[in-house]
Design an enzyme around this catalytic site. Structure first.
Site, PDB file in Angstrom:
ATOM      1  N   THR A 188     -77.895 -71.839 -52.196  1.00  0.00           N
ATOM      2  CA  THR A 188     -77.622 -72.304 -53.565  1.00  0.00           C
ATOM      3  C   THR A 188     -78.489 -71.565 -54.578  1.00  0.00           C
ATOM      4  OG1 THR A 188     -79.173 -74.094 -53.071  1.00  0.00           O
ATOM      5  CG2 THR A 188     -76.837 -74.644 -53.013  1.00  0.00           C
ATOM      6  N   SER A 245     -88.608 -62.987 -38.401  1.00  0.00           N
ATOM      7  CA  SER A 245     -87.161 -63.125 -38.155  1.00  0.00           C
ATOM      8  C   SER A 245     -86.765 -64.535 -37.742  1.00  0.00           C
ATOM      9  CB  SER A 245     -86.697 -62.131 -37.082  1.00  0.00           C
ATOM     10  OG  SER A 245     -86.886 -60.821 -37.529  1.00  0.00           O
ATOM     11  N   ALA A 246     -87.489 -65.529 -38.270  1.00  0.00           N
ATOM     12  CA  ALA A 246     -87.187 -66.915 -37.912  1.00  0.00           C
ATOM     13  C   ALA A 246     -86.621 -67.694 -39.088  1.00  0.00           C
ATOM     14  CB  ALA A 246     -88.450 -67.606 -37.398  1.00  0.00           C
ATOM     15  N   LEU A 299     -88.331 -68.336 -41.918  1.00  0.00           N
ATOM     16  CA  LEU A 299     -89.400 -69.108 -42.557  1.00  0.00           C
ATOM     17  C   LEU A 299     -90.100 -68.309 -43.649  1.00  0.00           C
ATOM     18  CD1 LEU A 299     -90.926 -70.836 -39.393  1.00  0.00           C
ATOM     19  CD2 LEU A 299     -89.228 -71.739 -40.982  1.00  0.00           C
ATOM     20  N   SER A 300     -89.438 -67.237 -44.062  1.00  0.00           N
ATOM     21  CA  SER A 300     -89.890 -66.465 -45.228  1.00  0.00           C
ATOM     22  C   SER A 300     -91.197 -65.733 -45.049  1.00  0.00           C
ATOM     23  CB  SER A 300     -89.963 -67.348 -46.472  1.00  0.00           C
ATOM     24  OG  SER A 300     -88.670 -67.643 -46.877  1.00  0.00           O
ATOM     25  N   GLU A 353     -79.120 -74.847 -49.121  1.00  0.00           N
ATOM     26  CA  GLU A 353     -79.077 -73.497 -48.534  1.00  0.00           C
ATOM     27  C   GLU A 353     -78.037 -72.632 -49.222  1.00  0.00           C
ATOM     28  OE1 GLU A 353     -81.759 -72.167 -46.846  1.00  0.00           O
ATOM     29  OE2 GLU A 353     -81.511 -73.980 -45.661  1.00  0.00           O
ATOM     30  N   ASP A 380     -87.464 -68.554 -52.006  1.00  0.00           N
ATOM     31  CA  ASP A 380     -88.533 -68.304 -51.040  1.00  0.00           C
ATOM     32  C   ASP A 380     -89.829 -67.913 -51.736  1.00  0.00           C
ATOM     33  OD1 ASP A 380     -86.452 -68.735 -49.350  1.00  0.00           O
ATOM     34  OD2 ASP A 380     -86.354 -66.706 -48.553  1.00  0.00           O
TER      35      ASP A 380
END
Length: 385
Positions: free
Chosen positions: A36, A124-125, A127-128, A34, A174
């Site tokens: 990175t 807005s979770a 998950l892209s 995350e 993403d």
């Protein structure tokens, strides 16, 4: 009804004709690695079976007329004129930005279209949903005008749209996983070289995602601030990106950096150790060592909580609950940009119901929020359907 079927149906209703081009791009969950990606580092996401579908057809002019079915809103702009931001609706930026930057690499792209967007990635979770939309639009444009651009290039156009048009300084993970995902595999991505290593998900392991319903909006400063802090740290070490700093080098100069700026030192520590965890996670999966993978996921979560400071109490609580059930048979961690969103958990299939149960019995009681629980499968990247 699936987003693909819905998009086709709504296209017929709104434009009174049948769509001739249908594309679908998945959302993603990041298993480990995350923050990175924009440090030129390593990530290990998988595409999931939730995504964005677009159905459309050519027009005989240069107008893009776009209907977002989930929001019940139209947007319209011309490819023959300079594409600018529509300040009223944020979602239009993802569409307009992608088209604008595709035109930058393919200046002859002026083909208009009517199109409908339908998606089922929770908004807005973390998950892209935005990357899924960008990649779907990019693929639609490529197919619409037979443009000479690859799926990797489509992903990078999506990132550019988000960075320069929408204003969120995200990395490229993403969009890359939405474009390049492989069925039944996690994908380790080197965000500098863009090389990928597909790693099979062990056959009896479930990928669970739990949405905390703490909403996040990454454009609102915190994400961009973390990125700036990482750049300050890279400059301190005299390197292009934190990817180039080994754990040994960091430890040698850690106190010096803390004296300069303690927060920057903490951010750097997270990124440098997280890169190492991703590389170790690839090895753990190759050996089918789910216990080791779970331990690495736990360390990743602790690092995001303590060093990168991007978790919230509700997310920490979800991880704690999931981990109580999973024990050493897998792992759980926050996933996504932070400040809300989701956790991801990997565990044997026979643990899924117990994880679901402990969360449904405790989370709402403790936080006042009701979670959403998804069991996902690692899916294929963008497709024409």
């Amino acid at each position: 009804m699936s987003p693909q079927e819905l998009a086709k149906q709504i296209f017929k209703e709104k434009f009174n004709r049948t769509s001739t081009l249908n594309v679908y791009a998945p959302g993603r969950v990041n298993i480990i690695g995350e923050h990175t990606d924009y440090n030129d580092g390593f990530v290990m996401p998988c595409a999931i079976n939730y995504g964005t579908a677009i159905s459309g057809a050519k027009r005989d002019d240069s107008i893009f007329k776009v209907y977002a079915s989930d929001l019940k809103q139209f947007d319209e702009f011309s490819l023959a004129e300079e594409i600018t931001v529509n300040p009223k609706e944020k979602w239009t930026g993802y569409v307009r930005g992608v088209v604008k930057f595709i035109q930058e690499s393919c200046p002859d792209f002026k083909q208009g279209a009517d199109l409908v967007i339908s998606g089922n990635v929770p908004l807005s979770a973390g998950l892209s949903s935005s990357a899924s939309l960008e990649v779907a639009i990019g693929k639609f444009c490529q197919q619409l005008a037979n443009l000479p651009i690859s799926n990797t290039e489509i992903a990078l156009v999506g990132q550019k749209a988000e960075n320069q048009f929408v204003g969120c300084q995200c990395g490229n993970m993403d969009q890359l996983i939405s474009a390049l995902g492989q069925k039944d595999h996690l994908l380790m991505i080197d965000c500098r070289s863009l090389d990928t290593i597909p790693t099979p998900v062990p056959h009896n392991i479930a990928v669970m995602i739990v949405n905390s319903h703490v909403k996040h909006d990454l454009v609102a400063g915190e994400y961009n601030e973390r990125r700036q802090q990482c750049e300050i740290a890279a400059k301190f070490f005299g390197v292009k990106a934190l990817r180039d700093v080994s754990i040994e080098t960091f430890k040698q100069r850690e106190n010096e950096l803390i004296a300069l700026d303690e927060k920057v030192a903490k951010r750097a520590r997270h990124v440098i150790t997280e890169n190492q965890r991703v590389l170790e996670a690839v090895e753990a999966l190759k050996q089918g060592d789910i216990t080791r993978l779970g331990k690495l996921m736990g360390e990743s979560h602790d690092s995001m909580r303590d060093d990168f400071e991007i978790t919230v109490p509700q997310i920490d609580y979800l991880v704690e609950l999931a981990q109580l059930v999973i024990g050493n048979k897998g792992g759980a961690r926050m996933t996504g940009g932070g400040f809300g969103g989701c956790i991801v958990a990997l565990a044997p299939l026979d643990k899924v119901e117990a994880v679901r149960q402990i969360i449904s019995e405790n989370y709402e009681k403790q936080t006042g929020l009701k979670e959403d629980f998804y069991v996902c499968t690692a899916s294929q990247g963008v497709v024409v359907c």
